[in-house]
Design a protein around this motif. Structure first.
Motif, PDB file in Angstrom:
ATOM      1  N   VAL A  10     -34.978 -27.525 -59.474  1.00 54.23           N
ATOM      2  CA  VAL A  10     -34.581 -27.870 -58.103  1.00 54.23           C
ATOM      3  C   VAL A  10     -33.703 -26.779 -57.508  1.00 54.23           C
ATOM      4  CG1 VAL A  10     -33.285 -29.525 -56.713  1.00 54.23           C
ATOM      5  CG2 VAL A  10     -34.793 -30.341 -58.521  1.00 54.23           C
ATOM      6  N   PHE A  11     -32.785 -26.250 -58.319  1.00 58.64           N
ATOM      7  CA  PHE A  11     -31.908 -25.180 -57.827  1.00 58.64           C
ATOM      8  C   PHE A  11     -32.719 -23.936 -57.475  1.00 58.64           C
ATOM      9  CE2 PHE A  11     -29.079 -21.514 -58.549  1.00 58.64           C
ATOM     10  CZ  PHE A  11     -28.084 -21.820 -57.626  1.00 58.64           C
ATOM     11  N   GLY A  12     -33.708 -23.592 -58.316  1.00 56.24           N
ATOM     12  CA  GLY A  12     -34.560 -22.447 -58.008  1.00 56.24           C
ATOM     13  C   GLY A  12     -35.372 -22.681 -56.740  1.00 56.24           C
ATOM     14  N   LEU A  13     -35.887 -23.906 -56.554  1.00 55.22           N
ATOM     15  CA  LEU A  13     -36.647 -24.231 -55.351  1.00 55.22           C
ATOM     16  C   LEU A  13     -35.787 -24.088 -54.106  1.00 55.22           C
ATOM     17  CD1 LEU A  13     -39.167 -25.413 -53.935  1.00 55.22           C
ATOM     18  CD2 LEU A  13     -38.249 -27.692 -54.432  1.00 55.22           C
ATOM     19  N   LEU A  14     -34.573 -24.619 -54.150  1.00 57.10           N
ATOM     20  CA  LEU A  14     -33.679 -24.531 -52.994  1.00 57.10           C
ATOM     21  C   LEU A  14     -33.245 -23.090 -52.731  1.00 57.10           C
ATOM     22  CD1 LEU A  14     -31.448 -27.688 -53.641  1.00 57.10           C
ATOM     23  CD2 LEU A  14     -33.306 -27.437 -51.983  1.00 57.10           C
ATOM     24  N   LEU A  33     -55.105 -18.464 -62.841  1.00 61.65           N
ATOM     25  CA  LEU A  33     -55.923 -19.653 -62.621  1.00 61.65           C
ATOM     26  C   LEU A  33     -57.285 -19.501 -63.310  1.00 61.65           C
ATOM     27  CD1 LEU A  33     -55.747 -22.362 -61.122  1.00 61.65           C
ATOM     28  CD2 LEU A  33     -56.895 -21.262 -59.195  1.00 61.65           C
ATOM     29  N   PHE A  34     -57.894 -18.335 -63.195  1.00 58.60           N
ATOM     30  CA  PHE A  34     -59.185 -18.098 -63.834  1.00 58.60           C
ATOM     31  C   PHE A  34     -59.054 -18.106 -65.353  1.00 58.60           C
ATOM     32  CE2 PHE A  34     -61.992 -14.914 -65.813  1.00 58.60           C
ATOM     33  CZ  PHE A  34     -63.221 -15.523 -65.582  1.00 58.60           C
ATOM     34  N   VAL A  35     -58.073 -17.384 -65.870  1.00 60.98           N
ATOM     35  CA  VAL A  35     -57.899 -17.283 -67.319  1.00 60.98           C
ATOM     36  C   VAL A  35     -57.572 -18.648 -67.918  1.00 60.98           C
ATOM     37  CG1 VAL A  35     -56.393 -16.364 -69.132  1.00 60.98           C
ATOM     38  CG2 VAL A  35     -57.247 -14.857 -67.336  1.00 60.98           C
ATOM     39  N   VAL A  37     -47.155 -28.311 -62.414  1.00 55.90           N
ATOM     40  CA  VAL A  37     -46.583 -29.556 -61.892  1.00 55.90           C
ATOM     41  C   VAL A  37     -47.692 -30.481 -61.385  1.00 55.90           C
ATOM     42  CG1 VAL A  37     -45.123 -30.555 -60.099  1.00 55.90           C
ATOM     43  CG2 VAL A  37     -44.360 -28.513 -61.316  1.00 55.90           C
ATOM     44  N   LEU A  38     -48.626 -29.931 -60.621  1.00 52.67           N
ATOM     45  CA  LEU A  38     -49.736 -30.736 -60.113  1.00 52.67           C
ATOM     46  C   LEU A  38     -50.593 -31.268 -61.255  1.00 52.67           C
ATOM     47  CD1 LEU A  38     -50.909 -28.637 -57.023  1.00 52.67           C
ATOM     48  CD2 LEU A  38     -49.528 -30.720 -57.025  1.00 52.67           C
ATOM     49  N   LEU A  39     -50.795 -30.447 -62.273  1.00 53.06           N
ATOM     50  CA  LEU A  39     -51.600 -30.882 -63.414  1.00 53.06           C
ATOM     51  C   LEU A  39     -50.965 -32.073 -64.109  1.00 53.06           C
ATOM     52  CD1 LEU A  39     -54.101 -30.205 -65.154  1.00 53.06           C
ATOM     53  CD2 LEU A  39     -52.593 -28.807 -66.573  1.00 53.06           C
ATOM     54  N   PHE A  40     -49.655 -32.027 -64.290  1.00 55.33           N
ATOM     55  CA  PHE A  40     -48.979 -33.142 -64.945  1.00 55.33           C
ATOM     56  C   PHE A  40     -49.031 -34.398 -64.084  1.00 55.33           C
ATOM     57  CE2 PHE A  40     -45.152 -35.725 -65.481  1.00 55.33           C
ATOM     58  CZ  PHE A  40     -45.301 -36.093 -66.815  1.00 55.33           C
ATOM     59  N   VAL A  41     -48.866 -34.250 -62.788  1.00 53.18           N
ATOM     60  CA  VAL A  41     -48.856 -35.411 -61.894  1.00 53.18           C
ATOM     61  C   VAL A  41     -50.194 -36.147 -61.948  1.00 53.18           C
ATOM     62  CG1 VAL A  41     -48.771 -36.127 -59.475  1.00 53.18           C
ATOM     63  CG2 VAL A  41     -47.091 -34.497 -60.359  1.00 53.18           C
ATOM     64  N   PHE A  42     -51.298 -35.400 -61.952  1.00 58.14           N
ATOM     65  CA  PHE A  42     -52.615 -36.029 -61.882  1.00 58.14           C
ATOM     66  C   PHE A  42     -53.186 -36.382 -63.257  1.00 58.14           C
ATOM     67  CE2 PHE A  42     -52.495 -33.734 -57.794  1.00 58.14           C
ATOM     68  CZ  PHE A  42     -52.789 -34.792 -56.944  1.00 58.14           C
ATOM     69  N   VAL A  88     -41.293 -20.381 -58.069  1.00 62.10           N
ATOM     70  CA  VAL A  88     -41.767 -21.657 -57.516  1.00 62.10           C
ATOM     71  C   VAL A  88     -43.289 -21.652 -57.403  1.00 62.10           C
ATOM     72  CG1 VAL A  88     -41.789 -23.095 -55.445  1.00 62.10           C
ATOM     73  CG2 VAL A  88     -39.628 -22.174 -56.312  1.00 62.10           C
ATOM     74  N   ILE A  89     -43.861 -20.550 -56.925  1.00 65.04           N
ATOM     75  CA  ILE A  89     -45.321 -20.440 -56.825  1.00 65.04           C
ATOM     76  C   ILE A  89     -45.956 -20.566 -58.204  1.00 65.04           C
ATOM     77  CG2 ILE A  89     -47.205 -18.863 -56.259  1.00 65.04           C
ATOM     78  CD1 ILE A  89     -45.455 -17.763 -54.000  1.00 65.04           C
ATOM     79  N   ALA A  90     -45.308 -19.981 -59.213  1.00 63.72           N
ATOM     80  CA  ALA A  90     -45.842 -20.035 -60.577  1.00 63.72           C
ATOM     81  C   ALA A  90     -45.801 -21.451 -61.151  1.00 63.72           C
ATOM     82  CB  ALA A  90     -45.060 -19.085 -61.480  1.00 63.72           C
ATOM     83  N   MET A  91     -44.887 -22.290 -60.673  1.00 68.89           N
ATOM     84  CA  MET A  91     -44.752 -23.649 -61.204  1.00 68.89           C
ATOM     85  C   MET A  91     -45.750 -24.642 -60.610  1.00 68.89           C
ATOM     86  SD  MET A  91     -40.695 -24.461 -61.660  1.00 68.89           S
ATOM     87  CE  MET A  91     -40.379 -24.354 -59.904  1.00 68.89           C
ATOM     88  N   ILE A  92     -46.308 -24.323 -59.455  1.00 73.15           N
ATOM     89  CA  ILE A  92     -47.121 -25.294 -58.718  1.00 73.15           C
ATOM     90  C   ILE A  92     -48.283 -25.864 -59.535  1.00 73.15           C
ATOM     91  CG2 ILE A  92     -48.663 -25.572 -56.739  1.00 73.15           C
ATOM     92  CD1 ILE A  92     -46.815 -23.709 -55.175  1.00 73.15           C
ATOM     93  N   PRO A  93     -49.138 -25.052 -60.167  1.00 76.46           N
ATOM     94  CA  PRO A  93     -50.291 -25.632 -60.874  1.00 76.46           C
ATOM     95  C   PRO A  93     -49.899 -26.550 -62.028  1.00 76.46           C
ATOM     96  CG  PRO A  93     -50.626 -23.298 -60.488  1.00 76.46           C
ATOM     97  CD  PRO A  93     -49.199 -23.579 -60.171  1.00 76.46           C
TER      98      PRO A  93
END
Length: 282
Positions: free
Chosen positions: A30-34, A80-82, A261-266, A254-259
């Motif tokens: 959260v601190f890194g995102l902010l 993403l490809f790898v 985080v989304l993978l865990f959520v779904f 933050v960009i590196a964390m997006i996939p």
């Protein structure tokens, strides 16, 4: 009443410690995102400030515009490809291997499996130099194959899927064989649908492991355009490591964390299902 009260107290204590652990894990993210939304002057202010004084997008804009020395968009799609290719191949190879170790009888089956399992207990760091020598002899350096192929037959994944498959009664196989089914038909039509939750979790773990892998890509890749995003973050740290560029460095993180985080959520439903070895037999 006393027993019920004790149970309630233990439940609340468990929730309390879980919340504390969640906060400890979430705070850096959260601190890194902010921080990624803070201006240069806001970051340079002395003292700790959690929220940005002024919310800005300039860190993301400048980072995405720098396509020469730090092509983060290229790194993102490389990862993403790898990671996607690696995880899909892992699911295929591991499921076939686990099927062979659980449903097909051959001489020395258990001895072979436990021998490979024992060898895998060695720290992965001791294999770095031999692994590099092997892939270099194949001419795979600065090639995506060097990031995809190694680790496809991870013994830990095979062990996990094997344990799951052992919970499926052999009577299923025998009934199918009486109807004329081949081993491949049993694998594809019976076993795979029953072990789908654990295969999804295996694929998820493989994706996250490949996405977060840092050491191996930095060793086998020296072409900036071929780097994955984790290896690229190291390059960004060299470029933006001074205090002024911390905002752009956090934006890249933050960009590196997006996939992941989304993978865990779904995929968290399948992770919970995988904890039950009999979930496919309901």
């Amino acid at each position: 009443m006393m027993t019920k009260k004790r149970i309630d107290i233990s439940k609340y204590l468990a929730y309390f410690f879980l919340i504390i652990l969640a906060l400890i894990w979430l705070f850096p993210a959260v601190f890194g995102l902010l921080t990624s939304f803070k201006s240069q002057g806001d970051i340079m202010n002395v003292g700790f400030r959690m929220l940005p004084a002024n919310w800005v997008m300039q860190n993301y804009v400048k980072l995405l515009q720098n396509g020469s020395s730090a092509p983060i968009v290229t790194w993102f799609f490389n990862s993403l490809f790898v990671s996607t290719t690696h995880s899909l191949l892992v699911v295929l190879i591991v499921s076939l291997t686990a099927f062979g170790y659980t449903r097909i009888n051959f001489k020395g089956r258990d001895f072979l499996f436990y021998s490979i399992l024992a060898i895998s207990m060695f720290p992965s760091a001791v294999n770095i130099i031999p692994s590099y020598k092997i892939v270099d002899s194949f001419g795979w350096t600065n090639n995506f194959l060097v990031l995809i192929v190694p680790g496809l037959g991870g013994v830990s994944n095979v062990f996990l899927v094997r344990q799951f498959m052992q919970g499926i009664p052999l009577e299923y196989d025998e009934s199918a064989k009486m109807d004329g089914a081949t081993d491949f038909t049993i694998y594809s039509k019976i076993i795979i649908p029953l072990v789908k939750p654990i295969l999804i979790v295996t694929g998820m773990f493989s994706f996250v492991g490949s996405w977060n892998d840092f050491l191996w890509p930095t060793i086998v890749m020296n072409n900036v355009k071929m780097l994955t995003i984790t290896a690229g973050l190291q390059l960004l740290q060299d470029l933006y490591g001074n205090y002024v560029m911390i905002g752009q460095l956090m934006a890249a993180a933050v960009i590196a964390m997006i996939p992941t985080v989304l993978l865990f959520v779904f995929a968290q439903k399948y992770f919970i299902d995988s904890l039950n070895l009999n979930v496919g037999l309901k």
